[in-house]
Write a protein that holds these residues in place. Structure first.
Motif: not given
Length: 283
Positions: A12-16, A45-51, A103-104, A220-224
């Motif tokens: 996710r960080a890379l995609g951001a 998908r790269y920018e969202t960290g999905e792939i 932020v991502e 901090t816990v982030y849920e998706f």
């Protein structure tokens, strides 16, 4: 290409960072896809960290954007193990790279639970308070970082905003970071933000007679909606982001335990208001 397990923290960080690099040039995703002779959906998908893209593709992507060699090499190296579940970063807390990552996380989360034992959570900070926390960082970076940090709270006002729960240790209310005036403004802002329907602020009183999870520090816990939760912890010279489902569930249980022992929302806001009154009387 390597698929991640539901959007790992480093992916996710890379995609951001890839998205930030593209947007800095004013290029649209479709325009860049044409230049790279690929599909814009794949870039998304790269920018969202999905792939996680292969390092070679990251190099090509950044070269097309005219990114500096040093920055290109850093992100290429980052891509080599970005599909790992957990990520330890040695970037100093509060840096631009860390804020970009947060932020991502915040942008895509449905629920955010912030356990704050020492300072007010970033999503609730005023500019002056954030500036005081960043003491020691290079002066030419501070204002940019303050704008990024303060801008993060807009995520709580967007359509379909995440549910945000802040559980504050009482000690965080007593530290006069930035001075008395700054702290008064900061606590007033916490009360103001608590009026939002998606924001819940709780206080855990000091003087506990039994151990509870907040004694071990902030997290901090982030849920998706469609990915494993991410647990994020910040330290002075490092941060850790964990997405192992078993560990994440333990932290979610810790959030519930702290919610149970914290004062109610109404009691917490009243307690913070009393703290503000005490600070004003001591002027």
């Amino acid at each position: 290409m390597r698929r991640t397990t539901g959007g790992a923290p480093k992916a996710r960080a890379l995609g951001a960072e890839l998205r930030e690099a593209r947007e800095a040039t004013g290029r649209s995703m479709r325009a860049l896809a044409r230049d790279l002779e690929t599909n814009h959906v794949k870039l998304q998908r790269y920018e969202t960290g999905e792939i996680v893209p292969k390092p070679e593709l990251v190099a090509t992507y950044l070269t097309a954007l005219g990114v500096s060699a040093a920055e290109r090499d850093r992100l290429v190296e980052m891509a080599r193990d970005a599909d790992q579940e957990d990520w330890l970063s040695t970037t100093k807390s509060g840096s631009r790279k860390e804020l970009t990552m947060l932020v991502e996380f915040e942008r895509t989360a449905t629920n955010i639970s912030d356990i704050a034992t020492g300072v007010i959570p970033g999503l609730l900070q005023t500019a002056d308070y954030a500036r005081a926390i960043m003491h020691g960082l290079p002066l030419n970076e501070v204002e940019t970082l303050v704008l990024m940090r303060v801008g993060r709270r807009e995520i709580l006002a967007k359509k379909n905003a995440p549910r945000f729960t802040a559980i504050l240790a009482e000690s965080a209310l007593w530290e006069l970071i930035g001075g008395r005036e700054v702290m008064v403004e900061q606590l007033e802002h916490v009360i103001h933000m608590s009026e939002r329907p998606n924001v819940d602020v709780r206080v855990v009183r000091s003087g506990a007679t039994r151990w509870h999870p907040a004694h071990m520090g902030s997290f901090t816990v982030y849920e998706f909606a469609k990915a494993n939760p991410i647990v994020h912890m910040e330290h002075y010279r490092s941060s850790a982001s964990l997405t192992n489902s078993g560990i994440a569930n333990e932290y979610l249980n810790a959030v519930q335990d702290l919610t149970n022992i914290a004062m109610s929302t109404e009691q917490s806001i009243e307690f913070i208001a009393e703290r503000i009154d005490n600070l004003k009387e001591a002027r």
